[in-house]
Design a protein around this motif. Structure first.
Motif, PDB file in Angstrom:
ATOM      1  N   PHE A   1       1.075  -1.204  -0.231  1.00 47.31           N
ATOM      2  CA  PHE A   1      -0.172  -0.483   0.182  1.00 47.31           C
ATOM      3  C   PHE A   1       0.478   1.516   0.367  1.00 47.31           C
ATOM      4  N   PRO A   2       0.262   2.129  -0.760  1.00 47.39           N
ATOM      5  CA  PRO A   2       1.283   3.473  -0.207  1.00 47.39           C
ATOM      6  C   PRO A   2       1.158   3.901   0.827  1.00 47.39           C
ATOM      7  N   LYS A   3       1.745   3.561   1.820  1.00 47.75           N
ATOM      8  CA  LYS A   3       1.694   3.790   3.216  1.00 47.75           C
ATOM      9  C   LYS A   3       3.565   3.949   3.858  1.00 47.75           C
ATOM     10  N   SER A   4       3.330   4.462   5.106  1.00 42.42           N
ATOM     11  CA  SER A   4       4.572   3.484   5.406  1.00 42.42           C
ATOM     12  C   SER A   4       4.708   2.177   6.005  1.00 42.42           C
ATOM     13  N   ILE A   5       6.517   1.153   5.821  1.00 41.93           N
ATOM     14  CA  ILE A   5       6.646  -0.095   6.088  1.00 41.93           C
ATOM     15  C   ILE A   5       5.761  -0.309   6.850  1.00 41.93           C
ATOM     16  N   TYR A   6       5.841   0.274   8.227  1.00 39.56           N
ATOM     17  CA  TYR A   6       5.522   0.151   8.994  1.00 39.56           C
ATOM     18  C   TYR A   6       3.251  -0.186   9.264  1.00 39.56           C
ATOM     19  N   ASP A   7       2.759   1.073   8.427  1.00 42.16           N
ATOM     20  CA  ASP A   7       1.386   0.476   8.414  1.00 42.16           C
ATOM     21  C   ASP A   7       0.874  -0.141   7.166  1.00 42.16           C
ATOM     22  N   ASN A   8       2.058  -0.999   6.581  1.00 35.15           N
ATOM     23  CA  ASN A   8       1.778  -2.237   5.468  1.00 35.15           C
ATOM     24  C   ASN A   8       1.588  -3.400   6.507  1.00 35.15           C
ATOM     25  N   VAL A   9       2.404  -3.165   7.345  1.00 32.55           N
ATOM     26  CA  VAL A   9       3.106  -4.921   8.173  1.00 32.55           C
ATOM     27  C   VAL A   9       0.998  -5.000   9.176  1.00 32.55           C
ATOM     28  N   ALA A  10       1.068  -3.199   9.963  1.00 30.80           N
ATOM     29  CA  ALA A  10      -0.412  -3.138  10.670  1.00 30.80           C
ATOM     30  C   ALA A  10      -0.919  -3.465  10.453  1.00 30.80           C
ATOM     31  N   TYR A  11      -1.008  -3.008   9.093  1.00 23.76           N
ATOM     32  CA  TYR A  11      -2.540  -2.872   8.463  1.00 23.76           C
ATOM     33  C   TYR A  11      -3.501  -4.038   8.848  1.00 23.76           C
ATOM     34  N   GLY A  12      -3.218  -5.947   8.927  1.00 21.36           N
ATOM     35  CA  GLY A  12      -3.708  -6.494   8.503  1.00 21.36           C
ATOM     36  C   GLY A  12      -4.538  -6.504  10.531  1.00 21.36           C
ATOM     37  N   PRO A  13      -3.599  -6.812  11.344  1.00 21.41           N
ATOM     38  CA  PRO A  13      -4.063  -6.596  12.561  1.00 21.41           C
ATOM     39  C   PRO A  13      -5.179  -5.179  13.218  1.00 21.41           C
ATOM     40  N   ARG A  14      -4.632  -3.806  12.624  1.00 17.09           N
ATOM     41  CA  ARG A  14      -6.051  -2.857  12.685  1.00 17.09           C
ATOM     42  C   ARG A  14      -7.033  -3.548  12.222  1.00 17.09           C
ATOM     43  N   VAL A  15      -7.136  -4.006  11.167  1.00 18.73           N
ATOM     44  CA  VAL A  15      -8.433  -4.365  10.326  1.00 18.73           C
ATOM     45  C   VAL A  15      -8.955  -5.541  11.320  1.00 18.73           C
ATOM     46  N   HIS A  16      -8.195  -5.884  12.036  1.00 21.39           N
ATOM     47  CA  HIS A  16      -9.096  -7.201  12.900  1.00 21.39           C
ATOM     48  C   HIS A  16      -8.877  -6.431  14.120  1.00 21.39           C
TER      49      HIS A  16
ATOM     50  N   ASN B   1      -3.615  -2.104  20.046  1.00 23.50           N
ATOM     51  CA  ASN B   1      -2.658  -1.378  21.174  1.00 23.50           C
ATOM     52  C   ASN B   1      -1.365  -0.733  19.952  1.00 23.50           C
ATOM     53  N   ARG B   2      -0.699  -0.351  20.564  1.00 23.84           N
ATOM     54  CA  ARG B   2       0.492   0.424  20.027  1.00 23.84           C
ATOM     55  C   ARG B   2       1.913  -0.622  20.390  1.00 23.84           C
ATOM     56  N   LYS B   3       1.807  -1.418  21.432  1.00 15.89           N
ATOM     57  CA  LYS B   3       2.577  -1.519  21.683  1.00 15.89           C
ATOM     58  C   LYS B   3       2.710  -3.166  21.153  1.00 15.89           C
ATOM     59  N   ILE B   4       1.093  -3.747  21.189  1.00 18.87           N
ATOM     60  CA  ILE B   4       1.183  -5.055  20.480  1.00 18.87           C
ATOM     61  C   ILE B   4       1.732  -5.229  18.944  1.00 18.87           C
ATOM     62  N   LEU B   5       1.259  -3.781  18.166  1.00 17.74           N
ATOM     63  CA  LEU B   5       1.494  -3.187  16.669  1.00 17.74           C
ATOM     64  C   LEU B   5       3.056  -3.372  16.818  1.00 17.74           C
ATOM     65  N   ASP B   6       3.775  -2.637  18.069  1.00 16.00           N
ATOM     66  CA  ASP B   6       4.873  -2.913  17.264  1.00 16.00           C
ATOM     67  C   ASP B   6       5.956  -3.927  17.201  1.00 16.00           C
ATOM     68  N   GLU B   7       5.031  -5.187  17.814  1.00 18.24           N
ATOM     69  CA  GLU B   7       5.694  -6.743  18.320  1.00 18.24           C
ATOM     70  C   GLU B   7       5.105  -7.458  17.739  1.00 18.24           C
ATOM     71  N   ILE B   8       4.248  -7.128  16.515  1.00 15.55           N
ATOM     72  CA  ILE B   8       3.343  -7.654  15.117  1.00 15.55           C
ATOM     73  C   ILE B   8       4.100  -7.736  14.550  1.00 15.55           C
ATOM     74  N   VAL B   9       4.476  -6.064  14.601  1.00 13.34           N
ATOM     75  CA  VAL B   9       5.646  -5.544  13.037  1.00 13.34           C
ATOM     76  C   VAL B   9       7.100  -6.216  13.092  1.00 13.34           C
ATOM     77  N   GLU B  10       7.112  -5.911  14.008  1.00 15.67           N
ATOM     78  CA  GLU B  10       8.799  -6.627  13.963  1.00 15.67           C
ATOM     79  C   GLU B  10       9.120  -7.768  14.152  1.00 15.67           C
ATOM     80  N   ARG B  11       7.941  -8.742  14.441  1.00 13.62           N
ATOM     81  CA  ARG B  11       7.859 -10.240  14.925  1.00 13.62           C
ATOM     82  C   ARG B  11       7.726 -10.875  13.225  1.00 13.62           C
ATOM     83  N   SER B  12       6.649 -10.243  12.160  1.00 10.70           N
ATOM     84  CA  SER B  12       6.439 -10.571  10.905  1.00 10.70           C
ATOM     85  C   SER B  12       7.803  -9.839  10.193  1.00 10.70           C
ATOM     86  N   LEU B  13       8.389  -8.759  10.669  1.00 16.08           N
ATOM     87  CA  LEU B  13       9.234  -8.802   9.631  1.00 16.08           C
ATOM     88  C   LEU B  13      10.570  -9.317   9.243  1.00 16.08           C
TER      89      LEU B  13
END
Ligand code: ADP
Ligand code: ADP
Length: 236
Positions: free
Chosen positions: A96-111, A115-127
């Motif tokens: 998506f034409p968004k930041s690297i972070y927002d691309n990875v956080a997209y699905g979890p946010r849709v669902h 929680n910013r801390k949890i999203l940070d963890e998901i982004v790091e784990r997925s990358l």
């Protein structure tokens, strides 16, 4: 244990029958390659596994596809949840034409994850799972479209993994990439099968031989052969 069971699957685009009586069982945590000439039904078959075909006007599907004893074409099925369980990576990297972070956080946010801390963890784990973390950890706020093609494709893999699917479908994920990026993604696929079931369309026999546990040959809408890759590719 089976991840997916396909029984007597037929698919028609209007009058044209694109899949003919496909029967196949796919084991958990394996890599299955789908190969065959252009137009033989590989993409169509792949897309039936997360119901990406069934909204095309004129499509008719017969037979059953079962995941965890449930027919995924059952009317009760929540297609959004199905697509979370069965993720997809496309041929051309499509961040998506968004930041690297927002691309990875997209699905979890849709669902619903906020929680910013949890999203940070998901982004790091997925990358990390997509073997991209070290290359991007200092520029997560940068636009994804500034990455190289191979990095963009690994980002798309990270975006798919972020919602913790069971199955990852890949439609010629390396055919738009250079050889070095292709090798990286092939290596990554080998690692991902520890955790995920991967079904990959490729028109490259060598790639199928390098990365898959099993190979399914399609011809003219039929599944003509399906076996252990090492058996299919060893000379008789
Ligand atoms: P690929 O090289 O990825 O197999 P295709 O040319 O088969 O590409 O398909 C590209 C897109 O066009 C897909 O979305 C496919 O569903 C659609 N498509 C392919 N053949 C037809 C057709 N005969 N009529 C309508 N759409 C088609
Ligand atoms: P492959 O992935 O093996 O190249 P496809 O699954 O894309 O094959 O296509 C299988 C057959 O179905 C082809 O004859 C193609 O033209 C046809 N087809 C694919 N998508 C569509 C569509 N949306 N509408 C009509 N025909 C289609």
């Amino acid at each position: 244990r089976n991840a997916i069971q396909i029984k007597d699957l037929d698919l028609y685009y209007g009058e044209k029958q694109a899949l003919k009586k496909i029967n196949m069982s796919i084991e958990e945590k394996t890599v299955v390659a789908l190969i065959g000439p252009s137009g033989c039904g590989k993409s169509t078959f792949l897309r039936t596994l997360n119901r990406m075909n069934d909204m095309i006007p004129g499509v008719r599907i017969d037979g059953t596809i079962t995941m965890h004893d449930e027919d995924i074409y059952n009317k009760e099925i929540d297609v959004e949840m199905l697509r979370k369980e069965v993720g997809m990576v496309f041929q051309a990297p499509n961040p998506f034409p968004k930041s690297i972070y927002d691309n990875v956080a997209y699905g979890p946010r849709v669902h619903g994850q906020r929680n910013r801390k949890i999203l940070d963890e998901i982004v790091e784990r997925s990358l990390r799972q997509a073997a991209l973390w070290e290359e991007v950890k200092d520029r997560l706020k940068d636009r994804a479209t500034g990455l190289s093609g191979g990095q963009q494709q690994r980002l798309c893999i990270a975006r798919t993994l972020a919602v913790e699917p069971e199955i990852v479908l890949m439609d010629e994920p390396t055919s738009a990439l250079d050889p070095i990026s292709t090798a990286k993604i092939e290596e990554l696929i080998q690692e991902l099968k520890q955790k995920y079931t991967i079904i990959i369309v490729t028109h490259n026999m060598q790639q199928a031989a390098r990365i898959s546990d099993r190979t399914a040959f399609f011809l003219n809408g039929e599944l003509v052969e399906e076996d252990k890759t090492e058996r299919l590719f060893s000379n008789p």
